[in-house]
Design a protein around this motif. Sequence first.
Motif, short mmCIF file in Angstrom:
data_model
loop_
_atom_site.label_atom_id
_atom_site.label_comp_id
_atom_site.label_asym_id
_atom_site.label_seq_id
_atom_site.Cartn_x
_atom_site.Cartn_y
_atom_site.Cartn_z
N GLU A 27 -32.34 -30.25 -2.37
CA GLU A 27 -33.05 -29.21 -3.16
C GLU A 27 -33.49 -28.04 -2.50
OE1 GLU A 27 -36.61 -31.86 -3.68
OE2 GLU A 27 -35.46 -33.16 -5.27
N ALA A 28 -33.78 -27.96 -1.02
CA ALA A 28 -34.22 -27.01 -0.30
C ALA A 28 -33.02 -25.93 -0.22
CB ALA A 28 -34.38 -27.15 1.10
N MET A 29 -31.85 -26.48 -0.11
CA MET A 29 -30.70 -25.67 -0.09
C MET A 29 -30.36 -25.00 -1.34
SD MET A 29 -28.07 -28.44 1.94
CE MET A 29 -26.53 -27.61 1.69
N ARG A 30 -30.38 -25.57 -2.32
CA ARG A 30 -30.24 -25.00 -3.93
C ARG A 30 -31.39 -24.04 -4.17
NH1 ARG A 30 -26.97 -27.02 -7.75
NH2 ARG A 30 -28.48 -26.57 -9.28
N TYR A 31 -32.47 -24.33 -3.71
CA TYR A 31 -33.69 -23.42 -3.95
C TYR A 31 -33.57 -21.89 -3.52
CZ TYR A 31 -38.40 -21.52 -3.36
OH TYR A 31 -39.62 -20.44 -3.52
N SER A 32 -32.78 -21.74 -2.35
CA SER A 32 -32.70 -20.40 -1.80
C SER A 32 -31.54 -19.98 -2.23
CB SER A 32 -32.51 -20.48 -0.23
OG SER A 32 -34.02 -20.69 0.04
N LEU A 33 -30.20 -20.73 -2.45
CA LEU A 33 -28.90 -20.49 -2.89
C LEU A 33 -28.92 -19.78 -4.33
CD1 LEU A 33 -25.94 -20.10 -2.20
CD2 LEU A 33 -25.44 -22.36 -2.84
N LEU A 34 -29.83 -20.33 -5.15
CA LEU A 34 -29.93 -20.04 -6.55
C LEU A 34 -31.09 -19.26 -6.82
CD1 LEU A 34 -28.72 -23.66 -8.06
CD2 LEU A 34 -27.50 -21.89 -7.46
N ALA A 35 -31.58 -18.53 -5.90
CA ALA A 35 -32.76 -17.65 -6.19
C ALA A 35 -32.73 -16.41 -6.58
CB ALA A 35 -33.78 -17.75 -4.68
N GLY A 36 -31.43 -16.09 -6.95
CA GLY A 36 -31.18 -14.82 -7.61
C GLY A 36 -30.44 -13.85 -6.61
N GLY A 37 -30.85 -12.46 -6.74
CA GLY A 37 -30.24 -11.55 -6.05
C GLY A 37 -29.10 -10.83 -6.54
N LYS A 38 -28.56 -9.84 -5.71
CA LYS A 38 -27.49 -9.02 -6.38
C LYS A 38 -26.12 -9.62 -6.46
CE LYS A 38 -28.91 -5.63 -3.41
NZ LYS A 38 -30.36 -6.18 -3.18
N ARG A 39 -25.83 -10.73 -5.58
CA ARG A 39 -24.61 -11.27 -5.37
C ARG A 39 -23.57 -10.40 -5.08
NH1 ARG A 39 -27.31 -15.99 -4.75
NH2 ARG A 39 -27.96 -17.09 -6.38
N LEU A 40 -23.94 -9.36 -4.22
CA LEU A 40 -23.19 -8.19 -3.85
C LEU A 40 -22.04 -8.71 -2.93
CD1 LEU A 40 -22.64 -5.11 -4.32
CD2 LEU A 40 -24.09 -4.99 -2.34
N ARG A 41 -21.87 -9.62 -2.08
CA ARG A 41 -21.09 -10.00 -1.14
C ARG A 41 -19.92 -10.89 -2.07
NH1 ARG A 41 -25.75 -9.07 0.53
NH2 ARG A 41 -26.19 -8.03 2.36
N PRO A 42 -20.38 -11.81 -2.74
CA PRO A 42 -19.25 -12.71 -3.49
C PRO A 42 -18.65 -11.81 -4.53
CG PRO A 42 -21.55 -13.58 -3.99
CD PRO A 42 -21.57 -12.70 -2.85
N ILE A 43 -19.19 -10.74 -5.01
CA ILE A 43 -18.62 -9.76 -5.97
C ILE A 43 -17.56 -8.98 -5.31
CG2 ILE A 43 -19.15 -7.78 -7.52
CD1 ILE A 43 -21.46 -9.23 -8.68
N LEU A 44 -17.88 -8.38 -3.95
CA LEU A 44 -16.95 -7.73 -3.43
C LEU A 44 -15.68 -8.36 -3.10
CD1 LEU A 44 -19.47 -5.69 -0.87
CD2 LEU A 44 -17.85 -4.63 -2.60
N CYS A 45 -15.79 -9.79 -2.78
CA CYS A 45 -14.74 -10.41 -2.50
C CYS A 45 -14.00 -10.65 -3.48
CB CYS A 45 -15.16 -11.84 -1.85
SG CYS A 45 -13.98 -13.13 -1.53
#
Length: 306
Positions: free
Chosen positions: A45-63
């Motif tokens: 739950e703690a891992m998912r809480y921060s991983l799925l908290a939103g953000g620009k997702r710039l790094r994966p999109i650049l990849c």
Amino acid sequence: MVQADKKLTEPKKFDLNNYLKQKKVLVEQALDSSIAIARPEKIYEAMRYSLLAGGKRLRPILCLATCELTGGTIEMAMPTACALEMIHTMSLIHDDLPSMDNDDFRRGKPTNHKVYGDDIAILAGDGLLAYAFEYVATQTQNVKAENIIKVVACLGHTVGAAGLVGGQVLDLESEGKPDITAETLSFIHTHKTGALLNASVVSGAILADAQKADINRLSNYAQNIGLAFQIIDDILDITATDEQLGKTAGKDLEAQKATYPSLWGLEKSRFKAQELVDSAIAELSTYGAKAEPLRAVAKYIVTRDR
């Protein structure tokens, strides 16, 4: 009639907002399915809480963008794109801890340690970091085994003492020191911020089996936008509000951190960021219209307000 024909033949302007929105949807779906709740539930739950908290997702999109630019596919790159976001999230969880930057909010939500406690937050970051490597190794398909190994090595180098960890150590050591040079500041941010952006771009090219010359060009692009990204971050810490940033503004000043505006002032910092972006875009000249997503991302870095 001639005017109408001219309009028809004009190239359509690249819509970065739409591009980012479409790619972000794909990344969010992949991240959501990457980690299921298992026992012990609290850590997942703690891992998912921060991983799925939103953000620009710039790094994966650049990849994803770099993999497509160099002849690969989104499917080939998505596991690595997710791993990059797992590593980035780990760095944010640990960065927010009381022993580091001591922040209460991230992406407009209470930070991980505020919700789960320092102990679980540390372990959630550790869990995400370890899982990132497992995810690349087990989920990547239709990519040469040697290239998967190269990506794993690239990520390991990026996150260790030669990358994020080294940058963070020097950042902490530089707090409160008035005599930090531009060279030291560049070292901090090339490692702390730039390293993961560079890995995002380079790993996308590696997965697509790009030539060494292409990887070098794209790495130069990434290093330039990485430093520009941090300069703008430093500027926004002074000029933006808590609501815009989704975290506490003014933290750098309060912690007496070395920043580009404290070294150069706001005007020169903006000029330097633009200079870096111009250099990044110049590296893409050989790719023509195919590189428009990367060009647009570079331009976005100096115009963003959060």
